[in-house]
Design an enzyme around this catalytic site. Sequence first.
Site, PDB file in Angstrom:
ATOM      1  N   GLU A  14      39.506  36.130  51.257  1.00  0.00           N
ATOM      2  CA  GLU A  14      40.338  36.476  50.105  1.00  0.00           C
ATOM      3  C   GLU A  14      41.712  35.829  50.209  1.00  0.00           C
ATOM      4  O   GLU A  14      42.227  35.246  49.250  1.00  0.00           O
ATOM      5  CB  GLU A  14      40.473  37.997  50.034  1.00  0.00           C
ATOM      6  CG  GLU A  14      41.478  38.498  49.029  1.00  0.00           C
ATOM      7  CD  GLU A  14      41.949  39.887  49.374  1.00  0.00           C
ATOM      8  OE1 GLU A  14      42.565  40.498  48.488  1.00  0.00           O
ATOM      9  OE2 GLU A  14      41.725  40.347  50.493  1.00  0.00           O
ATOM     10  N   ASP A 201      30.835  49.467  52.412  1.00  0.00           N
ATOM     11  CA  ASP A 201      29.820  50.268  53.090  1.00  0.00           C
ATOM     12  C   ASP A 201      29.933  51.702  52.599  1.00  0.00           C
ATOM     13  O   ASP A 201      30.821  52.038  51.821  1.00  0.00           O
ATOM     14  CB  ASP A 201      29.978  50.189  54.617  1.00  0.00           C
ATOM     15  CG  ASP A 201      31.346  50.702  55.077  1.00  0.00           C
ATOM     16  OD1 ASP A 201      31.512  51.933  55.135  1.00  0.00           O
ATOM     17  OD2 ASP A 201      32.231  49.872  55.360  1.00  0.00           O
TER      18      ASP A 201
END
Length: 233
Positions: A14, A201
């Site tokens: 990113e 997650d």
Amino acid sequence: MSRKIGIIGAMELEVETLIAAMTDKEKVDYAMRSFYIGKLEGVDVVLARCGIGKVNAAITVQMMVDKFGITDIINTGVAGSLNEKIDIGDIVLATNAVYHDMEAVAFGYERGQVPQMDVFDFKTSEELVEKAETACKKVNSDIKVFKGRIASGDQFIAGKDIKENIKMWFDPMCVEMEGCAMAHAAYVNGINCLIIRAISDKADDSAEMDYPTFEKKAAEHCAKMVLEMMRNL
């Protein structure tokens, strides 16, 4: 006073994407960190990775305030979902943040309360949350975006018992390791704060398996959203 946006990213992919999109940029190494100063979609920005954990997060915000004069902080990264409606890949925008590992109950404080602080949780900027939500819906139409509380602590949550305790104590949407420290540092400096978390997650026994698989996609979602936000600031 014109805005100067501090952007702190957790993921290398990113950060690389955002650095590549900057113009008029220069690199400044300071206190074992690399800061990139320049423009992103015409907006003055300072970009850095902070490292893992609450102390690294707070230090980086304070350095951006003191050395580079930022007026707003945007923190992006990943988190584990604590809400069954929030799936891997979705985005959570923090409306407020708490420490799940702060505990001074023996001294009469509520679990999560930082002793001698005048607030329990740390609020984020309603304006930046609104702009982020609009940006996310535009550029990440394949995922859902949620708004609510996040919980932070120096612990990677990957087990059912601790997950259930954090949900019971604080009822957050997700759990991670830096956001509340960012919001805390922003609060004491009187600057605007936005915390963006892409769910990588489910903060359970599958967390170690899911995290590497979904980190790349999470980084892409966050980078696209930040770039769209800059176009509308």
